[in-house]
Design an enzyme around this catalytic site. Structure first.
Site, short mmCIF file in Angstrom:
data_model
loop_
_atom_site.label_atom_id
_atom_site.label_comp_id
_atom_site.label_asym_id
_atom_site.label_seq_id
_atom_site.Cartn_x
_atom_site.Cartn_y
_atom_site.Cartn_z
N ASN A 49 0.84 -1.19 0.00
CA ASN A 49 0.00 0.00 0.00
C ASN A 49 0.88 1.25 0.00
OD1 ASN A 49 0.60 -0.71 2.78
ND2 ASN A 49 -1.04 0.63 3.47
N VAL A 50 0.38 2.28 -0.66
CA VAL A 50 1.07 3.57 -0.76
C VAL A 50 0.04 4.64 -0.44
CG1 VAL A 50 2.35 5.14 -2.28
CG2 VAL A 50 2.63 2.66 -2.54
N CYS A 60 -4.07 0.71 -2.65
CA CYS A 60 -4.04 -0.54 -1.90
C CYS A 60 -2.90 -1.42 -2.42
CB CYS A 60 -5.35 -1.28 -2.06
SG CYS A 60 -6.77 -0.41 -1.42
N GLU A 62 -3.15 -4.41 -3.30
CA GLU A 62 -3.66 -5.17 -4.44
C GLU A 62 -3.56 -4.38 -5.73
OE1 GLU A 62 -5.87 -6.58 -0.72
OE2 GLU A 62 -5.13 -4.68 -1.52
#
Length: 136
Positions: A49-50, A60, A62
């Protein structure tokens, strides 16, 4: 073709997810997340996540993983593993389940807080690319 548990090195996916979590940028929530997936051709892709000061722009793990999938040549996901900052299994949110559904291989499996489940079990009756094809 669906894949079996034996075809997936879950320990390698866990290690890749933990390594990705270590690269997370989570200064606001203090909730780092790492994700890793196995592709149909045997590659492991990962993401973290960033966060962003404008919370709605946060990515996210993902999302980063899917970006890495395409950057690395594309393909479909066979198996998926996600962890929190303590290395505990983390279930993708509904939005991320939909994202994973889009790029799944048939029979895709996810490590969940309740063990290994298929994508169809964690997102039953999902809407996806096939639905759009049916309406063309």
């Amino acid at each position: 073709m669906a894949f079996t548990d034996a075809a997936v090195d879950w320990a390698a996916l866990e290690a890749a997810a933990v390594a990705a979590m270590g690269k997370a940028y989570a200064p606001y929530s203090k909730f780092p997340v790492g994700a890793a997936a196995l592709t149909e051709d045997g590659r492991i892709v990962s993401g973290c996540n960033v966060e962003n000061a404008s919370y709605g722009l946060t990515l996210c793990a993902e999302c980063a993983l899917v970006g890495a999938l395409h950057l690395g040549g594309g393909g479909r996901l066979r198996a998926f593993y996600c962890v929190d900052g303590k290395g505990n299994v983390l279930m993708p949110c509904g939005r991320c389940r939909q994202l994973l559904y889009e790029f799944r291989a048939p029979g895709m499996q996810l490590m969940t807080t309740q063990g290994i489940k298929t994508m169809d079990q964690v997102l039953p009756d999902a809407f996806g690319p096939d639905n759009l094809e049916e309406n063309r």
